[in-house]
Design a protein around this motif. Structure first.
Motif, PDB file in Angstrom:
ATOM      1  N   UNK A   1      29.608 -39.350  20.071  1.00 25.08           N
ATOM      2  CA  UNK A   1      28.377 -38.574  20.213  1.00 25.08           C
ATOM      3  C   UNK A   1      27.200 -39.571  20.484  1.00 25.08           C
ATOM      4  N   UNK A   2      26.374 -38.831  21.586  1.00 24.35           N
ATOM      5  CA  UNK A   2      25.102 -39.355  21.882  1.00 24.35           C
ATOM      6  C   UNK A   2      24.070 -38.563  20.921  1.00 24.35           C
TER       7      UNK A   2
ATOM      8  N   UNK B   1      30.043 -42.086  26.984  1.00 24.76           N
ATOM      9  CA  UNK B   1      28.822 -42.375  26.437  1.00 24.76           C
ATOM     10  C   UNK B   1      28.540 -43.916  26.308  1.00 24.76           C
ATOM     11  N   UNK B   2      27.166 -44.069  26.701  1.00 27.20           N
ATOM     12  CA  UNK B   2      26.721 -45.376  26.794  1.00 27.20           C
ATOM     13  C   UNK B   2      25.090 -45.543  26.578  1.00 27.20           C
TER      14      UNK B   2
ATOM     15  N   UNK C   1      23.159 -40.621  16.775  1.00 28.98           N
ATOM     16  CA  UNK C   1      24.756 -41.126  17.636  1.00 28.98           C
ATOM     17  C   UNK C   1      25.668 -41.300  16.640  1.00 28.98           C
ATOM     18  N   UNK C   2      26.914 -41.283  17.111  1.00 31.04           N
ATOM     19  CA  UNK C   2      28.059 -41.566  16.343  1.00 31.04           C
ATOM     20  C   UNK C   2      29.215 -42.004  16.767  1.00 31.04           C
TER      21      UNK C   2
ATOM     22  N   UNK D   1      25.378 -45.557  16.522  1.00 30.99           N
ATOM     23  CA  UNK D   1      25.201 -46.844  17.393  1.00 30.99           C
ATOM     24  C   UNK D   1      24.280 -47.847  17.046  1.00 30.99           C
ATOM     25  N   UNK D   2      23.018 -47.058  16.306  1.00 32.92           N
ATOM     26  CA  UNK D   2      22.105 -48.117  16.193  1.00 32.92           C
ATOM     27  C   UNK D   2      22.335 -48.987  15.060  1.00 32.92           C
TER      28      UNK D   2
END
Length: 339
Positions: free
Chosen positions: A231-232, A306-307, A243-244, A260-261
């Motif tokens: 997930x963004x 997702x990127x 994000x996930x 993501x962070x």
């Protein structure tokens, strides 16, 4: 940015997934690599005896030490050497390793007592882990800690961040919006720290878990972890979503997750950036550091797949790290920051 996803290792859904029943007990791929597997039932049945547990404890007093038969016998409370010998032999191979034969000086066969046939005995890695679990209270201890102020504010809502412990998990969360992260922490280690030391201790353990996850290893069985960008960041202003990333162990089925962070924070380039700018990465939760940076933001590069690019800026310098669809950190750049 906030780490709203859990970094918890949520155990396998099927307790038998640690062993694939269709696989042979011994396998070879035609090269010099060989993997042997023992039956879990037979292996753990070995621990259902207090003499064997005491033998493991005696060998675990100094895991670097090899003990001869006589010295090991002296450390275990059992008078009958034949009975002791029987239980020791049962442990050899699974949790205990027999070293040397008395002819080449490899074993401790001198004044320390020598050994039956001149052999010495030491713990295998599995034996060390069992003894370590005894000390950590992994199977024998229950602990709980009432909420403690973590010393920083939530990046989502500016509420007070707190930390607590229950059900074998440490938990950082916002007292206002309830966002945060849960992760495993050995229950027997809780009483190793004063109450005011626990937030830092939990943060250091979180760093340990995330470093292992970053390198792709399961915290439960040390198997391979493969990830997916699930997930963004998004949601609404009143109910934002982080994000996930989700990681699944290919051996035992354990599932772990992270923002993501957070994953970008643990890249070596980012770690060096934080350290050189005076942030103690190992003793602080990532969100605590992010709130003290000059800039911390993200840019969505692609929605499908997702990127996302994560950016950390401080004192005229920044790190840009791209988190890929397979939940890996790809391109990373550290450079002077252009305002």
């Amino acid at each position: 940015m906030t780490d709203g996803a859990s970094a918890e290792e949520a155990g396998p859904s099927d307790p038998e997934t640690g062993r694939k029943d269709d696989e042979a007990d011994r396998r070879s791929d035609g090269t010099d690599r060989r993997v042997e597997r023992r039956s879990p039932d037979e292996t753990f049945e070995l621990l259902a005896n207090e003499v064997r547990v005491e033998i493991l404890r005696a060998l675990g007093d100094d895991p670097r030490e090899t003990l001869g038969f006589s010295e090991l016998h002296d450390r275990v409370d059992i008078a009958d050497s034949g009975n002791f010998n029987y239980h020791l032999d049962r442990l050899v191979g699974a949790f205990v390793r027999k070293v040397g034969d008395g002819s080449d000086g490899d074993a401790d066969t001198g004044e320390s007592g020598g050994g039956r046939d001149g052999a010495g005995y030491e713990l295998t890695r599995a034996g060390q882990q069992i003894v370590g679990a005894m000390y950590a209270g992994t199977y024998t201890t229950d602990a709980a800690v009432e909420p403690i102020s973590a010393g920083w504010d939530c990046l989502l809502c500016s509420g007070e961040m707190v930390v607590g412990y229950a059900d074998e998990r440490a938990h950082f969360w916002c007292s206002a919006c309830d966002e945060g992260a849960k992760f495993s922490f050995p229950p027997g280690t809780v009483d190793q720290f004063d109450r005011d030391e626990l937030p830092g201790a939990f943060a250091r353990w979180y760093h340990h878990l995330m470093t292992r996850l970053f390198h792709g290893f399961c915290g439960v069985c040390a198997g391979r972890m493969d990830g997916e960008f699930v997930r963004l960041p998004g949601g609404t202003e009143r109910n934002p979503e982080t994000s996930l990333l989700q990681f699944t162990c290919q051996r035992c089925g354990t599932v772990a997750s992270s923002a993501a962070e957070t994953l970008a924070t643990f890249h070596p380039v980012a770690q060096g950036f934080f350290a050189e700018h005076g942030f103690d990465v190992s003793a602080r939760h990532p969100t605590q550091m992010w709130g003290e940076l000059d800039a911390c933001d993200v840019e969505i590069l692609s929605e499908e797949p997702p990127r996302m690019e994560v950016r950390f800026g401080h004192d005229g310098e920044e790190v840009r790290a791209v988190v890929e669809p397979d939940a890996t950190v790809g391109q990373v750049e550290r450079r002077s920051r252009q305002d």
